[in-house]
Design an enzyme around this catalytic site. Structure first.
Site, PDB file in Angstrom:
ATOM      1  N   LYS A   1       8.452   3.010 -11.240  1.00 22.85           N
ATOM      2  CA  LYS A   1       7.365   4.312 -11.685  1.00 22.85           C
ATOM      3  C   LYS A   1       8.145   3.815 -12.773  1.00 22.85           C
ATOM      4  CE  LYS A   1       4.978   7.366  -8.836  1.00 22.85           C
ATOM      5  NZ  LYS A   1       5.202   8.507  -8.784  1.00 22.85           N
TER       6      LYS A   1
ATOM      7  N   LYS B   1      -0.069  -0.175   0.856  1.00 22.01           N
ATOM      8  CA  LYS B   1      -0.337   1.066   1.687  1.00 22.01           C
ATOM      9  C   LYS B   1      -1.791   1.724   0.877  1.00 22.01           C
ATOM     10  CE  LYS B   1       1.499   5.324   1.559  1.00 22.01           C
ATOM     11  NZ  LYS B   1       3.055   6.360   1.420  1.00 22.01           N
TER      12      LYS B   1
ATOM     13  N   LYS C   1      -5.489   5.687  -3.101  1.00 22.68           N
ATOM     14  CA  LYS C   1      -6.884   5.873  -4.389  1.00 22.68           C
ATOM     15  C   LYS C   1      -6.441   4.821  -5.401  1.00 22.68           C
ATOM     16  CE  LYS C   1      -9.833  10.417  -3.554  1.00 22.68           C
ATOM     17  NZ  LYS C   1      -9.915  11.206  -3.448  1.00 22.68           N
TER      18      LYS C   1
END
Ligand code: SF4
Length: 326
Positions: free
Chosen positions: A111, A193, A196
């Protein structure tokens, strides 16, 4: 009865990846363990979000969890920020966690490299996660394989704190992993994966026609170009979804018909759609019932927070006493 804790970020209505990868397992575990399930909104604010959306997403997630079968009579379902002991214990753990261990966490490195300025909360996220689990002195944590590194950090935090403040009789148990039986659920694009943010999901509460519109063009075995080409079910995401939703005899039939080109992919997807509907119809029905009684969700969460705080405040008080803070 041994105790489990697990958390889920409030990203709105659940999708079938969340359901198969975690929540379906929680529903099964709640009758075998003393279970605490937490909507982890303090974790959610380490990313970009809108305050109005967060309120809505917490509520939508709670509706989905209850509809999926989490029973507030058996399990403690609550929102993380309504139990302030989580952040208090996280601060305590921050004081004993080496910086290097946090910087080595794979999720942080992934990240952080995508951001120009990295917030401290992103780095210390696993410390809050350790506090979430250890606050309830949970024996086990239902997790997917991608969470094992964070769980190991929680175990190390428990070990380090015990060595310093409870050397004779460990106060915090080192939580064990209870690996979720379903493998990682890929998105309908077959590339990554189900998530959303990648727009490759099927919502748990989506209507049947909307689900079919997504399944019809979903990626299958890329080598099966023509209807007459035999396929390899193991490389196909539709086959893995069959394994999660269809009875074993049908899963076998899918594999046979794929290898022999007996079925086309659309036939296969129609069969999957029917299997999904068998499981999803009762969940949608429960969600509608819950929607008709607006107080039911907030009552469940208020009661859950009260029960969680009963445990959390006792743990924190004892930890503070051992540290000379109370
Ligand atoms: S027949 Fe089914 S399992 Fe085989 S490639 Fe098509 S969708 Fe996938």
């Amino acid at each position: 009865m041994s105790r489990i804790f697990s958390g889920i970020q409030p990203s709105g209505e659940l999708h079938i990846g969340n359901y198969l990868g975690a929540v379906k397992n929680w529903v099964a575990l709640q009758s075998q363990y003393e279970s605490l399930f937490c909507i982890v909104d303090y974790h959610a604010i380490t990313g970009n979000y809108s305050p109005a959306d967060l309120q809505l997403r917490r509520r939508e997630l709670a509706v989905s969890l209850l509809a999926a079968g989490i029973d507030p009579e058996r399990a403690v379902l609550f929102v993380q920020s309504s139990v302030p002991e989580h952040t208090e214990l996280a601060w305590i753990f921050n004081t004993i966690t080496p910086l290097g261990e946090l910087e080595r966490q794979t999720q942080f490195k992934d990240k952080a490299q995508r951001q120009e300025s990295v917030a401290v909360g992103l780095l210390t996220y696993p410390v809050l996660q350790a506090a979430d689990i250890l606050l309830y002195r949970a024996d086990s944590v239902p997790v997917g394989e991608d969470q094992l590194q964070h769980l190991e950090l929680s175990r190390e935090v428990a070990r380090r704190w015990n060595q310093r403040f409870a050397p004779d009789t460990p106060f915090f148990p080192e939580p064990k992993a209870l690996l979720t039986p379903t493998r990682r659920i890929m998105g309908l694009d077959g590339q990554a994966k189900m998530s959303k943010s990648l727009g490759n999901t099927v919502g748990l509460l989506e209507e049947p026609t909307a689900i079919w519109e997504k399944l019809r063009p979903a990626v299958t075995d890329p080598k099966r170009v023509r209807r007459t080409d035999p396929g390899t079910p193991e490389v196909c995401n539709i086959y893995h979804l069959h394994s999660a939703f269809s009875p074993p005899a049908l899963v076998e039939e899918v594999a046979d018909n794929c290898r022999s080109a007996g079925w086309g992919c659309i036939d296969c997807k129609k069969a999957l759609h029917e299997s999904m509907e068998r499981e999803l119809v009762p969940i949608r029905r429960r969600a509608e019932e819950i929607g008709r009684e607006p107080g039911r969700v907030s009552d469940a969460l208020v009661d859950g927070a009260r029960r969680a705080r009963d445990i959390a405040s006792t743990t924190l008080q004892e930890a503070k006493e051992r540290m000379g803070l109370a």
